[in-house]
Design an enzyme around this catalytic site. Sequence first.
Site, mmCIF file in Angstrom:
data_model
loop_
_atom_site.group_PDB
_atom_site.id
_atom_site.type_symbol
_atom_site.label_atom_id
_atom_site.label_comp_id
_atom_site.label_asym_id
_atom_site.label_seq_id
_atom_site.Cartn_x
_atom_site.Cartn_y
_atom_site.Cartn_z
ATOM 1 N N ASP A 23 1.086 -1.062 0.011
ATOM 2 C CA ASP A 23 -0.110 0.050 0.049
ATOM 3 C C ASP A 23 0.969 1.429 0.118
ATOM 4 O O ASP A 23 1.722 1.455 0.870
ATOM 5 C CB ASP A 23 -1.012 0.104 1.196
ATOM 6 C CG ASP A 23 -2.140 -1.018 1.150
ATOM 7 O OD1 ASP A 23 -2.156 -1.688 0.368
ATOM 8 O OD2 ASP A 23 -2.816 -0.980 2.216
ATOM 9 N N LYS A 80 -8.215 0.469 -5.127
ATOM 10 C CA LYS A 80 -9.314 0.152 -4.596
ATOM 11 C C LYS A 80 -10.686 0.651 -4.931
ATOM 12 O O LYS A 80 -10.788 1.846 -4.972
ATOM 13 C CB LYS A 80 -9.213 0.049 -2.993
ATOM 14 C CG LYS A 80 -8.237 -0.611 -2.219
ATOM 15 C CD LYS A 80 -8.170 -0.728 -0.886
ATOM 16 C CE LYS A 80 -6.909 -1.187 -0.449
ATOM 17 N NZ LYS A 80 -7.008 -2.746 -0.393
ATOM 18 N N GLY A 213 -2.834 -7.352 8.275
ATOM 19 C CA GLY A 213 -2.027 -7.533 9.583
ATOM 20 C C GLY A 213 -0.750 -8.112 9.445
ATOM 21 O O GLY A 213 0.046 -8.159 10.274
ATOM 22 N N SER A 235 -0.438 -1.359 5.999
ATOM 23 C CA SER A 235 0.003 -0.301 7.134
ATOM 24 C C SER A 235 1.347 -0.641 7.769
ATOM 25 O O SER A 235 2.115 0.293 8.177
ATOM 26 C CB SER A 235 -0.923 0.027 8.193
ATOM 27 O OG SER A 235 -2.343 0.144 7.779
#
EC number: 4.3.3.6
Length: 291
Positions: A23, A80, A213, A235
């Site tokens: 990302d 997205k 995650g 992230s």
Amino acid sequence: MTQNRAELNRNLAQMLKGGVIMDVTTPEQAKIAQDAGACAVMALERIPADIRAAGGVSRMSDPAMIKGIQEAVSIPVMAKVRIGHIAEARILQAIEIDYIDESEVLSPADDVYHIDKNQFDVPFVCGAKNLGEALRRIAEGAAMIRTKGEPGTGDVIQAVRHMRTMNKQIRELVGLRDDEVYEAAKQLAVPYDLAKYVHDNGRLPVVNFAAGGVATPADAALMMELGAEGVFVGSGIFKSGDPAKRAAAIVKATANWQDADLLAKLSENLGEAMVGINEDEIQTIMAARGE
């Protein structure tokens, strides 16, 4: 979408196998990801951790921002759209995005129907928690599946759960007699031909990546150990202390997940990992969207 185009899209996604998709929110981050060895980048205005923290409605990113990232790198660029939002998908296809992720990270536009991905030429990525979800998305035209995990947490437990669930259900389907596959397809609520493909081949008809995650090289190696064919990192990179070093380490860990000595070296001195949120501290918000 013709049968040939569907086959081409699945083969395009196969080319990402063994890689890491990161990302990114700026052209600078996209360049860091490319230099680290990412096989593709996911362009979005806010990474999942920030989307989770901010709340509210989360929509498709500004096409101008996506174009800036497309111009900055030579690797494939994904973006997205909200679940069920046909118009957002048409916009992304118009700007020649390489892949569209119909994503539970954004606020769903439709709580019943997903996009009919067979109407598009661009390949789609979709999330799934189990075999039924994965095969339904493939029936709708998805060229690539990923676990949903619980994005923005830095807690890999949900991605582990989804990957284990999917692979357990695949093994169960493989073990059935041919005449039992009809009933299994009915119980999974999927087309018979897709259930039969899994029964005969012992895998999904498209690539299956891990997502949600993943924050460390060890997390990436764990997901590969459990049967993932590649990894999405959201992230975990740009919320950490040294993004460039962590990104490169995760790419190498994904490619060399069986080499424990190398994994040990890759895990050293990476700077601070993202703080993360324990699964028990939150309501599962995103993974439950779009079944």
